[in-house]
Design a protein around this motif. Structure first.
Motif, PDB file in Angstrom:
ATOM      1  N   THR A 176       1.954  62.690  96.933  1.00  0.00           N
ATOM      2  CA  THR A 176       1.143  62.651  98.149  1.00  0.00           C
ATOM      3  C   THR A 176       2.080  62.754  99.341  1.00  0.00           C
ATOM      4  O   THR A 176       3.294  62.530  99.219  1.00  0.00           O
ATOM      5  CB  THR A 176       0.309  61.363  98.251  1.00  0.00           C
ATOM      6  OG1 THR A 176       1.203  60.231  98.226  1.00  0.00           O
ATOM      7  CG2 THR A 176      -0.688  61.252  97.112  1.00  0.00           C
ATOM      8  N   ILE A 177       1.520  63.096 100.490  1.00  0.00           N
ATOM      9  CA  ILE A 177       2.322  63.279 101.697  1.00  0.00           C
ATOM     10  C   ILE A 177       2.251  61.999 102.535  1.00  0.00           C
ATOM     11  O   ILE A 177       1.153  61.530 102.873  1.00  0.00           O
ATOM     12  CB  ILE A 177       1.818  64.485 102.515  1.00  0.00           C
ATOM     13  CG1 ILE A 177       1.852  65.755 101.653  1.00  0.00           C
ATOM     14  CG2 ILE A 177       2.644  64.684 103.769  1.00  0.00           C
ATOM     15  CD1 ILE A 177       1.202  66.964 102.306  1.00  0.00           C
ATOM     16  N   SER A 178       3.401  61.444 102.874  1.00  0.00           N
ATOM     17  CA  SER A 178       3.440  60.211 103.668  1.00  0.00           C
ATOM     18  C   SER A 178       2.948  60.489 105.081  1.00  0.00           C
ATOM     19  O   SER A 178       2.968  61.644 105.543  1.00  0.00           O
ATOM     20  CB  SER A 178       4.866  59.661 103.714  1.00  0.00           C
ATOM     21  OG  SER A 178       5.688  60.504 104.514  1.00  0.00           O
ATOM     22  N   PRO A 179       2.486  59.458 105.796  1.00  0.00           N
ATOM     23  CA  PRO A 179       2.017  59.649 107.186  1.00  0.00           C
ATOM     24  C   PRO A 179       3.063  60.304 108.082  1.00  0.00           C
ATOM     25  O   PRO A 179       2.734  61.192 108.884  1.00  0.00           O
ATOM     26  CB  PRO A 179       1.671  58.239 107.639  1.00  0.00           C
ATOM     27  CG  PRO A 179       1.324  57.517 106.370  1.00  0.00           C
ATOM     28  CD  PRO A 179       2.231  58.081 105.332  1.00  0.00           C
ATOM     29  N   SER A 180       4.325  59.880 107.974  1.00  0.00           N
ATOM     30  CA  SER A 180       5.359  60.471 108.834  1.00  0.00           C
ATOM     31  C   SER A 180       5.590  61.942 108.477  1.00  0.00           C
ATOM     32  O   SER A 180       5.797  62.787 109.357  1.00  0.00           O
ATOM     33  CB  SER A 180       6.676  59.687 108.695  1.00  0.00           C
ATOM     34  OG  SER A 180       7.165  59.760 107.360  1.00  0.00           O
ATOM     35  N   ALA A 181       5.538  62.251 107.184  1.00  0.00           N
ATOM     36  CA  ALA A 181       5.695  63.646 106.767  1.00  0.00           C
ATOM     37  C   ALA A 181       4.524  64.493 107.255  1.00  0.00           C
ATOM     38  O   ALA A 181       4.713  65.645 107.665  1.00  0.00           O
ATOM     39  CB  ALA A 181       5.823  63.731 105.248  1.00  0.00           C
ATOM     40  N   MET A 182       3.304  63.944 107.226  1.00  0.00           N
ATOM     41  CA  MET A 182       2.150  64.692 107.694  1.00  0.00           C
ATOM     42  C   MET A 182       2.241  64.960 109.193  1.00  0.00           C
ATOM     43  O   MET A 182       1.864  66.044 109.681  1.00  0.00           O
ATOM     44  CB  MET A 182       0.857  63.948 107.363  1.00  0.00           C
ATOM     45  CG  MET A 182      -0.405  64.752 107.655  1.00  0.00           C
ATOM     46  SD  MET A 182      -0.500  66.291 106.674  1.00  0.00           S
ATOM     47  CE  MET A 182      -1.064  65.652 105.098  1.00  0.00           C
ATOM     48  N   THR A 183       2.755  63.985 109.951  1.00  0.00           N
ATOM     49  CA  THR A 183       2.965  64.206 111.386  1.00  0.00           C
ATOM     50  C   THR A 183       3.950  65.349 111.604  1.00  0.00           C
ATOM     51  O   THR A 183       3.750  66.225 112.462  1.00  0.00           O
ATOM     52  CB  THR A 183       3.492  62.925 112.049  1.00  0.00           C
ATOM     53  OG1 THR A 183       2.538  61.881 111.873  1.00  0.00           O
ATOM     54  CG2 THR A 183       3.751  63.141 113.538  1.00  0.00           C
ATOM     55  N   PHE A 184       5.016  65.355 110.808  1.00  0.00           N
ATOM     56  CA  PHE A 184       6.007  66.424 110.897  1.00  0.00           C
ATOM     57  C   PHE A 184       5.375  67.778 110.559  1.00  0.00           C
ATOM     58  O   PHE A 184       5.620  68.787 111.238  1.00  0.00           O
ATOM     59  CB  PHE A 184       7.166  66.122 109.952  1.00  0.00           C
ATOM     60  CG  PHE A 184       8.175  67.231 109.855  1.00  0.00           C
ATOM     61  CD1 PHE A 184       9.084  67.453 110.869  1.00  0.00           C
ATOM     62  CD2 PHE A 184       8.196  68.055 108.739  1.00  0.00           C
ATOM     63  CE1 PHE A 184      10.005  68.488 110.781  1.00  0.00           C
ATOM     64  CE2 PHE A 184       9.110  69.086 108.645  1.00  0.00           C
ATOM     65  CZ  PHE A 184      10.019  69.302 109.669  1.00  0.00           C
ATOM     66  N   VAL A 185       4.558  67.791 109.511  1.00  0.00           N
ATOM     67  CA  VAL A 185       3.889  69.031 109.096  1.00  0.00           C
ATOM     68  C   VAL A 185       3.008  69.563 110.224  1.00  0.00           C
ATOM     69  O   VAL A 185       2.973  70.770 110.508  1.00  0.00           O
ATOM     70  CB  VAL A 185       3.056  68.788 107.816  1.00  0.00           C
ATOM     71  CG1 VAL A 185       2.124  69.962 107.543  1.00  0.00           C
ATOM     72  CG2 VAL A 185       3.975  68.575 106.625  1.00  0.00           C
ATOM     73  N   LYS A 186       2.282  68.677 110.901  1.00  0.00           N
ATOM     74  CA  LYS A 186       1.391  69.096 111.984  1.00  0.00           C
ATOM     75  C   LYS A 186       2.165  69.618 113.190  1.00  0.00           C
ATOM     76  O   LYS A 186       1.703  70.497 113.907  1.00  0.00           O
ATOM     77  CB  LYS A 186       0.497  67.931 112.408  1.00  0.00           C
ATOM     78  CG  LYS A 186      -0.563  67.565 111.382  1.00  0.00           C
ATOM     79  CD  LYS A 186      -1.339  66.333 111.789  1.00  0.00           C
ATOM     80  CE  LYS A 186      -2.166  66.590 113.038  1.00  0.00           C
ATOM     81  NZ  LYS A 186      -2.987  65.412 113.393  1.00  0.00           N
ATOM     82  N   GLN A 187       3.362  69.078 113.420  1.00  0.00           N
ATOM     83  CA  GLN A 187       4.123  69.463 114.604  1.00  0.00           C
ATOM     84  C   GLN A 187       4.939  70.734 114.386  1.00  0.00           C
ATOM     85  O   GLN A 187       5.256  71.432 115.348  1.00  0.00           O
ATOM     86  CB  GLN A 187       5.067  68.320 115.006  1.00  0.00           C
ATOM     87  CG  GLN A 187       4.351  67.103 115.571  1.00  0.00           C
ATOM     88  CD  GLN A 187       5.313  65.969 115.871  1.00  0.00           C
ATOM     89  OE1 GLN A 187       6.395  65.884 115.287  1.00  0.00           O
ATOM     90  NE2 GLN A 187       4.913  65.090 116.780  1.00  0.00           N
ATOM     91  N   HIS A 188       5.270  71.035 113.141  1.00  0.00           N
ATOM     92  CA  HIS A 188       6.112  72.202 112.875  1.00  0.00           C
ATOM     93  C   HIS A 188       5.366  73.494 113.213  1.00  0.00           C
ATOM     94  O   HIS A 188       4.143  73.576 113.097  1.00  0.00           O
ATOM     95  CB  HIS A 188       6.547  72.217 111.410  1.00  0.00           C
ATOM     96  CG  HIS A 188       7.542  73.281 111.106  1.00  0.00           C
ATOM     97  ND1 HIS A 188       8.826  73.248 111.578  1.00  0.00           N
ATOM     98  CD2 HIS A 188       7.428  74.427 110.383  1.00  0.00           C
ATOM     99  CE1 HIS A 188       9.475  74.332 111.159  1.00  0.00           C
ATOM    100  NE2 HIS A 188       8.640  75.061 110.429  1.00  0.00           N
ATOM    101  N   ASN A 189       6.125  74.517 113.614  1.00  0.00           N
ATOM    102  CA  ASN A 189       5.515  75.764 114.076  1.00  0.00           C
ATOM    103  C   ASN A 189       5.078  76.689 112.941  1.00  0.00           C
ATOM    104  O   ASN A 189       4.266  77.577 113.136  1.00  0.00           O
ATOM    105  CB  ASN A 189       6.497  76.510 114.988  1.00  0.00           C
ATOM    106  CG  ASN A 189       5.810  77.080 116.201  1.00  0.00           C
ATOM    107  OD1 ASN A 189       4.781  76.570 116.637  1.00  0.00           O
ATOM    108  ND2 ASN A 189       6.369  78.134 116.761  1.00  0.00           N
TER     109      ASN A 189
END
Length: 534
Positions: A409-422
């Motif tokens: 599963t994707i951790s909350p911090s990783a999901m934030t990173f995923v959303k911010q990446h271009n």
């Protein structure tokens, strides 16, 4: 050579009730118990026998969802040679099922080199109104036909339908704001054929709405978008949502093959057509007969191949818009196929036309309807759903191959990173990053650091760069001018992506109305060569 007249129609209740009067009491009782009703008070032949007595046809095909025994009795009663196609139909008012059955029957009938010497005749009177409506739709579009009707008093006539659907369809297809608005209300997961497309943003809903409208017709579709936006998945969805769903879907990557090999892949070749051609071979157009051909990276075709594609896509006079004529390499004989074409490219074809590297006439053959697929950075709200959808697929694949595999599963911090990446590589890049982290992560949580490592960058750097926040301060830095340049960038991009339609551009930018957008364009001096006005 005179044309062969071929009649196609349904068998209806009125036909069987007319036949019932001539049956033995036992047979009559069994038939009427099944279909209901009574023998008509006024003796008659019913619509089918009435027409067959008055007109001569070289071939008669009857579609029937009745019991096989009733069909045999009906064939004997007609006393003329007929072919009965027995089909399964749960309800005689199911438009989708009726369309699929009728389209398949007519497609089989009109396929082959002798199709040009046939006159197709459709009988509207037998069956339900839904069946008659489908005959009208198909007979005025894909399979041009002569329509017949009959009356209870034994009369028959040719029915003139004084309109062409092709005169109406372009207006519907070209005005998405007015005609497709209601389709955008459905999430892709709720639309038949598009269930595998994850996301709920307005951008993806609009794209699915246009694709859904295109799917029910045979028009050529051109999918536009950056690499990795899911163009082949959209092409497959269009195929699955169409009446061709049970026929082949064939994909050809035009950029992956040399010119000579691409022509052979598309059109096939005869034995001895070139060195190594030891036996004849069907091409993609023939393999996809009755179905859909997906031409990926069509913008990479050389001009000679483009010319041959243009010839194949030229409409055949008097036939349906998906009827093509192809010629295998090394042959002179033409073969007729029924293929719907969906093409895709990540190139700017308008610029290629200006440069002389892409034919303008081919563009208009391919782009009867265009659908632009949004990149991930334009649908950030969809990214968590897409990431989880992709990771579910990866987990299922790895669990099937590796006993004891622990689902990730994707951790909350990783999901934030995923959303911010271009995500310049879009869904394909996201998928590859998730595969790599699923392989290398020991536990069941994918963290931000693992994802950043998969992308070859530190966590903070990706987000800051993506947001344009890492511009060096001092040395003449002007915040107001910097913000203006960012605003101009997004205004310009929105106008390009909507081809100058300000109402659509304002929606993409979250601006209340197009008048406000127009004022900002004027204030910031944003202009360009766009294909539309307001």
């Amino acid at each position: 050579m005179p044309q062969r007249r071929i009649l196609v129609q349904w068998i209806g209740h009125s036909d069987l009730r007319a036949m019932a009067a001539s049956l033995s009491p036992a047979r009559r009782k069994k038939l009427l118990a099944s279909i209901g009703g009574n023998v008509p008070d006024t003796p008659g032949d019913g619509p089918t026998k009435t027409l067959l007595k008055a007109e001569t046809f070289d071939e008669v095909r009857l579609l029937s969802n009745y019991d096989r025994q009733f069909n045999r009795w009906f064939q004997e009663w007609l006393d003329v040679p007929v072919t009965v196609s027995e089909v399964e139909l749960a309800t005689p008012t199911d438009y989708a099922a009726i369309f699929s059955i009728a389209d398949r029957e007519l497609s089989d009938l009109c396929r082959g080199k002798q199709s040009a010497n046939r006159q197709l005749c459709l009988h509207l009177s037998p069956g339900t109104p839904a069946m008659a409506a489908v005959w009208l739709l198909l007979g005025k579009t894909r399979y041009p036909a002569t329509f017949y009707e009959t009356s209870r008093d034994g009369r028959h006539w040719v029915t003139n339908v004084p309109f062409e659907l092709v005169d109406v369809i372009p207006d519907i297809l070209r005005n998405p704001d007015e005609h497709l608005q209601h389709l955008a209300a459905d999430a892709p997961s709720d639309v038949e054929g598009f269930e595998d497309i994850a996301g709920d943003s307005r951008a993806i809903r609009d794209a699915v709405g246009r694709a859904r409208r295109a799917a029910i017709r045979n028009v050529s579709v051109l999918l536009l978008g950056e690499s990795g936006t899911g163009k082949e998945m959209f092409a497959q969805a269009i195929h699955k949502a169409s009446a061709r769903r049970k026929r082949p879907f064939v994909a050809i990557n035009c950029a992956a093959l040399s010119k000579s090999l691409l022509e052979s892949e598309l059109f096939g070749h005869a034995r001895g057509a070139f060195t190594g051609a030891q036996q004849e071979r069907k091409g993609a157009f023939e393999t996809a007969d009755g179905g859909t051909l997906f031409l990926d990276e069509v913008g990479e075709c050389d001009l000679e191949t483009q010319a041959k594609l243009l010839r194949v896509l030229q409409p055949v006079t008097g036939k349906g818009i998906a009827i093509r004529r192809i010629c295998r390499l090394g042959e002179e004989r033409e073969r007729e196929v029924n293929v719907r074409v969906v093409a895709a490219t990540n190139r700017d074809l308008h610029a290629a036309i200006t440069d002389g590297t892409f034919r303008e006439d081919l563009y208009y053959r391919l782009a009867t309807l265009t659908i632009t697929l949004p990149p991930l950075r334009h649908r950030r709200s969809d990214i968590p759903k897409i990431a989880n959808h992709l990771l579910d697929q990866i987990n299922r694949q790895f669990a099937a191959e590796e006993p004891g595999y622990r689902n990730k599963t994707i951790s909350p911090s990783a999901m934030t990173f995923v959303k911010q990446h271009n995500w310049p590589g879009n869904v394909r890049q996201l998928y590859n990053a998730l595969v790599q982290t699923a392989v290398l992560t020991d536990g069941d949580k994918i963290g931000q650091r693992e994802l950043a490592a998969a992308l070859g960058e530190m966590p903070a750097g990706g987000a800051a760069t993506a947001a344009g926040l890492d511009h060096p301060l001092g040395d003449g830095f002007n915040l107001e001018e910097h913000l203006k340049s960012i605003q101009k960038h997004y205004l310009q991009r929105a106008m390009q992506e909507t081809r100058g339609v300000k109402a659509q551009a304002a929606r993409l930018l979250g601006i209340e109305n197009y008048q406000t957008l127009a004022a900002q364009l004027q204030r910031l001096g944003v202009s360009g060569n766009w294909t539309s006005n307001d």
